[in-house]
Write an enzyme that holds these catalytic residues in place. Structure first.
Site, PDB file in Angstrom:
ATOM      1  N   HIS A 183     -30.806  72.090 -39.085  1.00 32.65           N
ATOM      2  CA  HIS A 183     -29.995  72.517 -37.935  1.00 32.65           C
ATOM      3  C   HIS A 183     -28.560  72.000 -38.017  1.00 32.65           C
ATOM      4  O   HIS A 183     -27.613  72.808 -37.984  1.00 32.65           O
ATOM      5  CB  HIS A 183     -30.663  72.095 -36.626  1.00 32.65           C
ATOM      6  CG  HIS A 183     -29.808  72.328 -35.416  1.00 32.65           C
ATOM      7  ND1 HIS A 183     -29.432  73.593 -35.005  1.00 32.65           N
ATOM      8  CD2 HIS A 183     -29.232  71.451 -34.543  1.00 32.65           C
ATOM      9  CE1 HIS A 183     -28.680  73.495 -33.925  1.00 32.65           C
ATOM     10  NE2 HIS A 183     -28.536  72.209 -33.622  1.00 32.65           N
TER      11      HIS A 183
ATOM     12  N   HIS B 198     -23.885  65.525 -34.849  1.00 30.80           N
ATOM     13  CA  HIS B 198     -23.836  65.819 -33.413  1.00 30.80           C
ATOM     14  C   HIS B 198     -25.140  65.549 -32.682  1.00 30.80           C
ATOM     15  O   HIS B 198     -25.143  65.366 -31.461  1.00 30.80           O
ATOM     16  CB  HIS B 198     -23.384  67.265 -33.184  1.00 30.80           C
ATOM     17  CG  HIS B 198     -24.430  68.312 -33.395  1.00 30.80           C
ATOM     18  ND1 HIS B 198     -24.651  68.914 -34.609  1.00 30.80           N
ATOM     19  CD2 HIS B 198     -25.313  68.883 -32.533  1.00 30.80           C
ATOM     20  CE1 HIS B 198     -25.618  69.806 -34.481  1.00 30.80           C
ATOM     21  NE2 HIS B 198     -26.042  69.802 -33.234  1.00 30.80           N
TER      22      HIS B 198
ATOM     23  N   GLU C 155     -28.199  61.474 -29.850  1.00 33.31           N
ATOM     24  CA  GLU C 155     -29.141  61.971 -28.852  1.00 33.31           C
ATOM     25  C   GLU C 155     -30.586  61.830 -29.306  1.00 33.31           C
ATOM     26  O   GLU C 155     -31.460  61.465 -28.508  1.00 33.31           O
ATOM     27  CB  GLU C 155     -28.825  63.449 -28.557  1.00 33.31           C
ATOM     28  CG  GLU C 155     -29.771  64.118 -27.570  1.00 33.31           C
ATOM     29  CD  GLU C 155     -29.578  63.625 -26.144  1.00 33.31           C
ATOM     30  OE1 GLU C 155     -30.449  63.909 -25.311  1.00 33.31           O
ATOM     31  OE2 GLU C 155     -28.571  62.939 -25.872  1.00 33.31           O
ATOM     32  N   ASP C 156     -30.851  62.104 -30.598  1.00 32.82           N
ATOM     33  CA  ASP C 156     -32.240  62.228 -31.054  1.00 32.82           C
ATOM     34  C   ASP C 156     -32.704  61.131 -32.002  1.00 32.82           C
ATOM     35  O   ASP C 156     -33.857  61.137 -32.431  1.00 32.82           O
ATOM     36  CB  ASP C 156     -32.431  63.586 -31.749  1.00 32.82           C
ATOM     37  CG  ASP C 156     -32.192  64.747 -30.806  1.00 32.82           C
ATOM     38  OD1 ASP C 156     -32.379  64.571 -29.591  1.00 32.82           O
ATOM     39  OD2 ASP C 156     -31.804  65.835 -31.287  1.00 32.82           O
TER      40      ASP C 156
ATOM     41  N   ASP D 111     -23.451  75.301 -32.422  1.00 33.75           N
ATOM     42  CA  ASP D 111     -24.806  74.811 -32.172  1.00 33.75           C
ATOM     43  C   ASP D 111     -25.630  75.874 -31.433  1.00 33.75           C
ATOM     44  O   ASP D 111     -26.775  76.157 -31.790  1.00 33.75           O
ATOM     45  CB  ASP D 111     -24.715  73.528 -31.344  1.00 33.75           C
ATOM     46  CG  ASP D 111     -26.074  73.024 -30.891  1.00 33.75           C
ATOM     47  OD1 ASP D 111     -26.812  72.488 -31.731  1.00 33.75           O
ATOM     48  OD2 ASP D 111     -26.384  73.164 -29.691  1.00 33.75           O
TER      49      ASP D 111
END
Length: 717
Positions: A97, A121, A125-126, A186
């Protein structure tokens, strides 16, 4: 593959997953699943570029040949190691991704910093990567971009449909639109792989994309992303229409003849003969564009399936091409538009025209330079890093930072979102603002400019220039002429806004009818909400009093207590008719030293008119008996003056005070109800000396808000 979602200047196409018809000379889509396996299993020899980002590096070097690929390598290694073991719902390794998002941006010409932030990016967050780690390894600028995208991720998908989350999304972009560029790329990759989700979730995400993200892509000028997103949304929300358009494209592709190619060859021949170096391409319409054309024109013909794109080296060559096509072919003049002289708000520049074939088919032609084409495809992404050295930046009007990724419309958007009183107002005005697809530029008297949406009025210009201080606006001059605040402005107009001096000035409720920009509407609504009209004031609201423009009724005003009663005129007129009574005509109210004419009427009365009075002219034509008249020695006189003004608080008081200071006594007054903030006054005044009349008229004109004072004239017919 979307018919228009390719960038000829890049190494490969930007392609959606929606099923399409194979096209001539199209490149095979990059297999991101294979790249994911390479990312996990491929060699990562120290100092060498990992094979998985080879396509990214190739696309990046196509736009930036001297780019340092070291930061890209380090960003990829951090992203790959952080996401290792994570999988997408499609079954692909998660690293595919950020790779796909970065490839999209690289193909559009994004600079290295944006690509590094794109690879990272999702890490904060992940994964366990922190913003401090990002800053330590890649610098503050990359940290800022990653943080911005991370904030956008928190308001994605289902939550993004709520008004307040969109407000947060807009604020999260801050002063750097590269954050939104990464977000759009995205979203594009997520839309390409949306098929693994439930239909209801697909529809919800598609609607969010349609309502906000596609208009934002349009505003940012990123046509390559906008057109592909449109097609993907179209396929989800309108599957039947999508299939119909796909069948039309397949049917057209199977035809033996190609009228667009024939016209393209003719254009190439014309330009070779004129010795103008140019590249002539056929630009197929994407699905949504073709659907719109079919709804507009009905049955489609061969030339409706695409447009011709002529690329040249210099701006002047664009007009040279235009001249040759209009001379050597049959032009459709009504289709001509010049977006080079007047660019669109989203950086788009091009000449648009059309030529007709003998069989009646019409081919649309776009003419632009290669640089214009890159900007048309990639918009703000093609502008590179806005944070260049200060000496390389040009100063912006009003001291605003000269950030090419911060166009005027976005600055306005950020301003009015802070002023919106509630999320619902923000949401409705956001959608209205994004629906505007064209911007105009108007010029201020000081040479500065204001960017406004097409259809904006003087009310919008006032709030764009003065903010809440525009409540005191009493009128405008457009191209040197007095204009109502409701006047619609056009590109290139010169606008001078006339401001009152009273701090208690307030906007009119009727301004809302003429306010089209969110900034104007929100400012007016906020003031009206803070100053509600009581029930017992409702009648005044129907015919606004001094605060909205002075109104004392549409008939003659009664004299105030102590005002002089009506009396015969003091001016002395000598009449060549012994015993006749003299009456000064009310239509033109002559005063010394006006040239005058007299006419005998019933009852032994002589009416005296100004020589140029239209009523006197009609009396001559009808054979009325003229009587010689002349002024005597008495200097006093009665005169009717007409004043035109903009409505503002205390105007009537200021105007009557100015008349009193000049020694004039008001015999009667008529003030018509204001129309769009313009007020018509008529005053009959008694002057002690006619010689004072010019000074009186000057004093009345000097009252703020009064723009004209004249002697009353009789009706023309």
């Amino acid at each position: 593959m979307s018919a228009e979602a390719t960038n000829p200047a890049t190494a490969g196409p930007v392609a959606p997953t929606a099923p399409t018809v194979a096209r001539r000379k199209s490149r095979p889509r990059i297999d991101l699943r294979r790249l994911g396996r390479a990312a996990l299993l491929g060699p990562t020899t120290r100092g060498r570029l990992p094979a998985a980002i080879g396509h990214v590096a190739e696309a990046h070097r196509a736009h930036h040949p001297d780019a340092d690929l070291g930061p890209l390598r380090r960003a990829y290694l951090l992203a790959e190691s952080s996401h290792r073991g994570q999988m997408r719902k499609s079954g692909e390794p998660y690293i595919t991704h950020p790779l796909a998002v970065t490839l999209i941006l690289a193909q559009l010409g994004a600079e290295t910093t944006t690509l590094v932030a794109s690879l990272l990016h999702d890490t904060v967050e992940d994964t366990e990567v922190t913003l401090d780690q990002v800053r330590d390894q890649f610098g503050e600028e990359v940290r800022y971009l990653v943080d911005g995208v991370t904030k956008l991720e928190k308001v994605d998908y289902g939550a993004a449909a709520e008004p307040e989350t969109f407000r947060k999304m807009l604020v999260a972009t801050g002063n750097d639109v590269r954050v939104m560029s990464i977000k759009l790329a995205d979203r594009l990759h997520n839309m390409r792989t949306l098929g693994v989700m439930r239909p209801e979730k697909q529809a919800r995400i598609a609607k969010v994309t349609r309502d906000v993200l596609i208009p934002l892509a349009e505003r940012l000028g990123v046509q390559a992303l906008k057109t592909e997103l449109e097609d993907l949304v179209f396929a989800i929300l309108h599957p039947e229409e999508y299939r119909t358009v796909r069948e039309l494209i397949a049917e057209n592709a199977s035809r033996a003849d190609d009228p667009l190619e024939e016209i393209a060859e003719e254009v190439r021949a014309v330009l070779r003969e004129a010795d103008i170096p140019a590249e002539v391409l056929i630009r197929p319409r994407h699905f949504v564009s073709l659907h719109r054309v079919s709804r507009k024109r009905g049955e489609l013909r061969g030339t409706d399936f695409g447009r011709l794109l002529v690329l040249v080296n210099e701006d002047a060559d664009c007009y040279g091409v235009l001249g040759e096509l209009h001379t050597c072919m049959t032009p459709v003049v009504s289709e001509f538009k010049d977006f080079i002289a007047v660019p669109k708000f989203n950086l788009y520049q091009s000449l648009h025209t059309a030529v007709a074939r003998a069989d009646g088919q019409i081919a649309e032609v776009l003419i632009r330079t290669h640089q214009m084409h890159r900007a048309a495809e990639a918009g703000v992404i093609a502008l590179g890093n806005p944070y260049t050295a200060p000496e390389e930046q040009s100063a912006a009007a009003d001291g605003e930072r000269a950030d090419p990724t911060r166009p005027g419309w976005l600055s306005r958007l950020l301003d009015w979102q802070r002023a919106a009183p509630d999320p619902d107002t923000f949401w409705s005005t956001l959608r209205e603002d994004l629906a505007q697809d064209r911007e105009i530029t108007v010029v201020r008297p000081d040479g500065g400019t204001l960017g406004l949406p097409e259809g904006a009025t003087c009310v919008d210009a006032a709030y764009a220039q003065y903010g809440d201080d525009a409540h005191a606006c009493i009128g405008a001059r457009v191209n040197g002429r007095l204009a109502r605040l409701s006047t619609v402005l056009h590109d290139g107009d010169t606008v001078q806004l006339l401001m009152g001096q009273d701090p208690a000035s307030e906007p009119s409720r009727e301004w809302l009818e003429h306010a089209h920009t969110p900034a104007a509407r929100i400012a007016i609504q906020r003031w009206l909400a803070a100053h509600p009209v009581a029930d017992d004031q409702s009648e005044e609201a129907q015919a606004p009093a001094e605060g909205q423009g002075p109104v004392e009724g549409s008939g003659p005003a009664r004299p105030a207590a102590g005002a002089p009663a009506e009396r015969p005129p003091a001016a002395d007129v000598i009449v060549d008719m012994p015993g006749a009574a003299v009456r000064l005509a009310g239509c033109c109210t002559p005063v010394p030293p006006d040239a005058i004419d007299g006419f005998a009427v019933r009852g032994g009365v002589v009416t005296v008119h100004r020589a140029e009075c239209a009523v006197a002219e009609r009396m001559r034509e009808r054979g009325r008996t003229e009587v010689g008249v002349r002024w005597g020695d008495n200097a006093g006189c009665r005169v009717t003056l007409v004043a035109e003004s903009f409505g503002r608080p205390h105007l009537l008081a200021d105007l009557t005070e100015a008349m009193a200071l000049e020694g004039a006594e008001i015999i009667s007054a008529t003030v018509a109800p204001p129309t769009e903030q313009r007020v018509h006054h008529s005053y009959t005044l008694q002057l002690p000396d006619a010689a004072h009349l010019p000074a009186l008229m000057r004093a009345m004109r000097d009252v703020p808000g009064v723009y004209d004072v004249s002697r009353a004239q009789g009706p023309a017919s």
